[in-house]
Motif scaffolding. Structure first.
Motif, PDB file in Angstrom:
ATOM      1  N   ASP A  25       0.840  -1.192   0.000  1.00 39.26           N
ATOM      2  CA  ASP A  25       0.000   0.000   0.000  1.00 39.26           C
ATOM      3  C   ASP A  25       0.882   1.251   0.000  1.00 39.26           C
ATOM      4  OD1 ASP A  25       0.861   0.403   2.626  1.00 39.26           O
ATOM      5  OD2 ASP A  25      -1.014  -0.285   3.521  1.00 39.26           O
ATOM      6  N   GLU A  26       0.241   2.397   0.055  1.00 36.75           N
ATOM      7  CA  GLU A  26       0.968   3.670  -0.008  1.00 36.75           C
ATOM      8  C   GLU A  26       1.962   3.816   1.149  1.00 36.75           C
ATOM      9  OE1 GLU A  26      -0.123   8.384   0.178  1.00 36.75           O
ATOM     10  OE2 GLU A  26      -1.541   7.053  -0.841  1.00 36.75           O
ATOM     11  N   ILE A  27       1.576   3.382   2.331  1.00 31.42           N
ATOM     12  CA  ILE A  27       2.465   3.476   3.497  1.00 31.42           C
ATOM     13  C   ILE A  27       3.702   2.596   3.285  1.00 31.42           C
ATOM     14  CG2 ILE A  27       2.684   2.955   5.964  1.00 31.42           C
ATOM     15  CD1 ILE A  27      -0.266   3.844   6.232  1.00 31.42           C
ATOM     16  N   ASP A  28       3.503   1.384   2.765  1.00 28.58           N
ATOM     17  CA  ASP A  28       4.643   0.512   2.463  1.00 28.58           C
ATOM     18  C   ASP A  28       5.598   1.197   1.500  1.00 28.58           C
ATOM     19  OD1 ASP A  28       3.732  -1.632   4.042  1.00 28.58           O
ATOM     20  OD2 ASP A  28       2.535  -2.441   2.384  1.00 28.58           O
ATOM     21  N   VAL A  30       6.068   4.407   1.053  1.00 29.60           N
ATOM     22  CA  VAL A  30       6.779   5.491   1.757  1.00 29.60           C
ATOM     23  C   VAL A  30       7.930   4.899   2.564  1.00 29.60           C
ATOM     24  CG1 VAL A  30       6.576   7.230   3.591  1.00 29.60           C
ATOM     25  CG2 VAL A  30       4.809   7.058   1.818  1.00 29.60           C
ATOM     26  N   ILE A  31       7.652   3.835   3.290  1.00 29.54           N
ATOM     27  CA  ILE A  31       8.681   3.177   4.113  1.00 29.54           C
ATOM     28  C   ILE A  31       9.817   2.667   3.232  1.00 29.54           C
ATOM     29  CG2 ILE A  31       9.142   1.140   5.545  1.00 29.54           C
ATOM     30  CD1 ILE A  31       6.265   1.546   6.718  1.00 29.54           C
ATOM     31  N   ALA A  50       5.862   8.266   7.382  1.00 26.01           N
ATOM     32  CA  ALA A  50       4.753   7.444   6.887  1.00 26.01           C
ATOM     33  C   ALA A  50       3.412   7.843   7.499  1.00 26.01           C
ATOM     34  CB  ALA A  50       5.045   5.971   7.163  1.00 26.01           C
ATOM     35  N   GLY A  51       3.450   8.671   8.552  1.00 28.30           N
ATOM     36  CA  GLY A  51       2.217   9.108   9.194  1.00 28.30           C
ATOM     37  C   GLY A  51       1.551   8.030  10.030  1.00 28.30           C
ATOM     38  N   ILE A  52       2.374   7.177  10.645  1.00 24.78           N
ATOM     39  CA  ILE A  52       1.845   6.097  11.483  1.00 24.78           C
ATOM     40  C   ILE A  52       2.592   6.064  12.811  1.00 24.78           C
ATOM     41  CG2 ILE A  52       1.045   4.661   9.557  1.00 24.78           C
ATOM     42  CD1 ILE A  52       3.644   3.074   9.721  1.00 24.78           C
ATOM     43  N   THR A  56       3.503   0.632  14.938  1.00 28.23           N
ATOM     44  CA  THR A  56       2.936   0.175  13.665  1.00 28.23           C
ATOM     45  C   THR A  56       4.014   0.134  12.594  1.00 28.23           C
ATOM     46  OG1 THR A  56       0.790   1.132  14.253  1.00 28.23           O
ATOM     47  CG2 THR A  56       1.175   0.651  11.912  1.00 28.23           C
ATOM     48  N   CYS A  57       4.862   1.138  12.590  1.00 31.17           N
ATOM     49  CA  CYS A  57       5.949   1.200  11.610  1.00 31.17           C
ATOM     50  C   CYS A  57       6.901   0.024  11.785  1.00 31.17           C
ATOM     51  CB  CYS A  57       6.695   2.524  11.745  1.00 31.17           C
ATOM     52  SG  CYS A  57       7.943   2.766  10.478  1.00 31.17           S
ATOM     53  N   ARG A  60       5.341  -3.016  10.465  1.00 30.92           N
ATOM     54  CA  ARG A  60       5.316  -3.004   8.989  1.00 30.92           C
ATOM     55  C   ARG A  60       6.674  -3.361   8.415  1.00 30.92           C
ATOM     56  NH1 ARG A  60       1.304  -0.520   5.319  1.00 30.92           N
ATOM     57  NH2 ARG A  60      -0.507  -0.067   6.583  1.00 30.92           N
TER      58      ARG A  60
END
Length: 171
Positions: A25-28, A30-31, A50-52, A56-57, A60
């Motif tokens: 996903d988008e967060i992945d 970014v990471i 990532a905004g998390i 959570t990071c 991930r």
């Protein structure tokens, strides 16, 4: 964070969690983009980008490692700093009747101390070896003794690398 740096071998069955089936996903993304730029980014900074939440990071990143998306974390060391000023790419073609020894050949080359990377490629050649040597005599000895002398090797072609330029930021 440690990761298994094992690689898939030629002809090996695909694992159930083959990365081609992994959905990101988008967060992945970014990471992964940040870790590609700087694998030493602290988890708190990575989470903020990532905004998390940091927990959570961390989960991930561990998941990306477990699923084989992140193959490992490593330091890129300039071979010249280790006294290996001469880099080259060596194209290797194996004899057609030696195809069943490809994984063995790749493992042997990957274990050689002067070999930086082993690439299994399509085209006229079977492998590209990225090597770093002390000097031309060492390179010649490697090609003659470790490659050309092998019964499964049909041909080699050596290409000297004058400069390796790595992009500053990957997109």
């Amino acid at each position: 964070m440690a990761a298994d740096n094992s690689t898939r071998r030629v002809g090996a069955d695909l694992a159930p969690n083959d990365v081609r089936a992994v959905r990101l996903d988008e967060i992945d993304h970014v990471i992964l983009a940040q870790l590609t730029r700087d694998a030493r980014t602290p988890n708190n900074a990575l989470a903020e980008l990532a905004g998390i939440a940091p927990s959570t990071c961390l989960a991930r990143v561990r998941s990306l490692v477990d699923r084989g998306v992140i193959r490992g974390f490593h330091a890129e060391v300039d071979p010249a700093a280790l006294g290996r000023d001469l880099e080259a790419m060596i194209a290797v073609r194996l004899h057609a009747d030696a195809r069943h020894h490809m994984a063995e050949f790749a493992d042997r080359m990957a274990a050689a101390p002067d070999v930086l990377d082993v690439y299994f490629v399509a085209g006229a050649d079977d492998y590209l070896l990225h090597v770093a040597m002390r000097d031309t005599a060492t390179l010649r000895d490697f090609v003659v003794d470790q490659l050309s002398a092998r019964p499964e090797v049909a041909a080699t072609e050596t290409i000297l690398i004058f400069e390796h330029i790595r992009p500053r930021e990957r997109r």
